[in-house]
Design an enzyme around this catalytic site. Sequence first.
Site, PDB file in Angstrom:
ATOM      1  N   CYS A  53       0.906  -1.102  -0.048  1.00 25.43           N
ATOM      2  CA  CYS A  53      -0.004   0.105  -0.192  1.00 25.43           C
ATOM      3  C   CYS A  53       0.731   1.157   0.047  1.00 25.43           C
ATOM      4  O   CYS A  53       1.658   1.410   0.919  1.00 25.43           O
ATOM      5  CB  CYS A  53      -1.033  -0.197   1.341  1.00 25.43           C
ATOM      6  SG  CYS A  53      -1.445   1.631   1.458  1.00 25.43           S
ATOM      7  N   CYS A  56       0.427   3.312   3.023  1.00 28.92           N
ATOM      8  CA  CYS A  56       0.977   2.740   4.122  1.00 28.92           C
ATOM      9  C   CYS A  56       2.766   3.285   4.287  1.00 28.92           C
ATOM     10  O   CYS A  56       3.261   3.514   5.224  1.00 28.92           O
ATOM     11  CB  CYS A  56       0.900   1.304   4.245  1.00 28.92           C
ATOM     12  SG  CYS A  56      -0.769   0.822   4.087  1.00 28.92           S
ATOM     13  N   CYS A 387     -10.731   9.465 -10.653  1.00 27.65           N
ATOM     14  CA  CYS A 387     -10.753   8.345  -9.442  1.00 27.65           C
ATOM     15  C   CYS A 387     -11.023   7.055  -9.842  1.00 27.65           C
ATOM     16  O   CYS A 387     -11.898   6.609 -10.468  1.00 27.65           O
ATOM     17  CB  CYS A 387     -11.909   8.880  -8.367  1.00 27.65           C
ATOM     18  SG  CYS A 387     -12.113   7.603  -7.346  1.00 27.65           S
ATOM     19  N   CYS A 390     -13.779   5.085  -8.485  1.00 27.00           N
ATOM     20  CA  CYS A 390     -14.790   5.354  -8.990  1.00 27.00           C
ATOM     21  C   CYS A 390     -15.303   4.684 -10.131  1.00 27.00           C
ATOM     22  O   CYS A 390     -16.325   4.169 -10.530  1.00 27.00           O
ATOM     23  CB  CYS A 390     -14.935   7.124  -9.083  1.00 27.00           C
ATOM     24  SG  CYS A 390     -14.813   8.080  -7.903  1.00 27.00           S
TER      25      CYS A 390
END
Length: 524
Positions: A53, A56, A387, A390
């Site tokens: 990630c 992260c 996005c 999205c």
Amino acid sequence: MHSKQVLFTLMTAMAGVGMAADASDVHQLKSDEFDAFITDNKLVLAEFYAPWCGHCKALAPEYETAATELKDKGIKLIKVDCTEESDLCQKQGVEGYPTLKVFRGSLDGPTPYTGQRKSASIVSYMVKQSLPAVSVLTKETIESFKTSDKVVAIAYFNADDKKSNETFSSIADSLRDDYLFGAISDPAVVEAAKVKAPGVIVYRTFDEPETVYDGAFEKDAVTSFIKTTAIPLIGEVGPETYAGYMSAGIPLAYIFVEGDEQKTKFTDGLRKLAIKHKGKINFATIDAVAFGAHAQNLNLEQKWPAFAIQETVKNAKFPFEQDKELTIEEIEKFTEKFVSGEMKPSIKSEPLPEKQGPVHTIVAHNYEDIVINNDKDVLVEFYAHWCGHCKALAPKWEELGALYYNNKEFAEKVIIAKVDATLNDVPDEIQGFPTIKLFAAGKKDAPIDYSGGRNVEDFVKFLKESGTHKVDATEALAKSQEEAPAEAESAGKAAPAATEEKTEEKTAEPTAEEAAKESKHDEL
């Protein structure tokens, strides 16, 4: 360099890395260690993450620094790798990475961490969590408490004034994540502070170091004073401050500047204007080099310097005409015209759609008609065209729209809609993409935020439980999936739990607003 020297250098570097890893103050926990660690420690901040990630990885050094600073205060920071401890993460309801939760010596009722993801913010937030909502102060402790955070609010009471004490405690409970609160009733200290009891002094590390409130000791008035005073006279908009400006409840005047010279010019020149309108308008510079793309959200072109005022509650934008030279005098005239109510907002909108389909397309010019001025339950997706999440949701949203649109009975009571919130001015303040809200019939002024799973079954359940009309499309969905099992499996299948952030991780230059919308409180 000889080969032996190279080998020695590499070994030394690798040893250094190993030592750094061993010296970490962040506790890496496995499932069989988690419960005991939480119950054995009074206050723990837990990060649930995945090694791949990006968010992260960006958080990691900040988290390490915060852990070291908080160690001496008895506050522990832990992390759990959800790719290895999937059952634990599922049990904790982890749906995105990183997820941060605050535990208070118990596995029951952890609270989400809502601060910024910078070390200083983590430290400040967790220190506030470690203290009572209001710290009872003495003449020995008050001086150090005044400087223990950027903003500290101290109430000065008479010892027998229970009513004011209760009022202040209530304020502190509601704002404890944002500011430090203390109280003192020592008559000598109250007298020395030169404040009429009950009163409040806000101590700051910027602008005037002390600001006194000695008006009516009422919750709304004192709350407004603290929140207003906590914002610098002329601050700076960025990922760490954006949410605070949006929640202040008053208009925000942006000054886009390039470099320190422009910043100093406008900060010094607008000081008197900012003082005049303190508590009515917040003034702030914004780095046009780093966050110039944010200008489009205020209906400005990327030409600097630039100025605009945003009514944060209504999300109305008032951009300064960019064919005129931006001077201190012009900003003063523009601001006074805004304050007088003579100015009309600028409205950004895509063209009205020629026709509507299963998913209604909202633009600024038809927002009221589709969302507000009807007696239907309207479920709206606020999205951004850039996005990725999205885009992933789009086929499921189309399936959901068709489910209600193609059933005459359902269509009379429910609308499924979407709006590109980056290309259309909408009255709602959007904190992340996609954001989904239900505008239930008869309750349009209090939309319900959706936070469930992103599959059709979950949306159907949500509309049934939260909509005014309680439309139950469960059987219709099951029937449609039976008729087209292969298509339904592809379109309606639930996404794997906790695979990525709930908001788009962007590759293009983000705006200041978008930076603040990363997972609802992330930074660049």
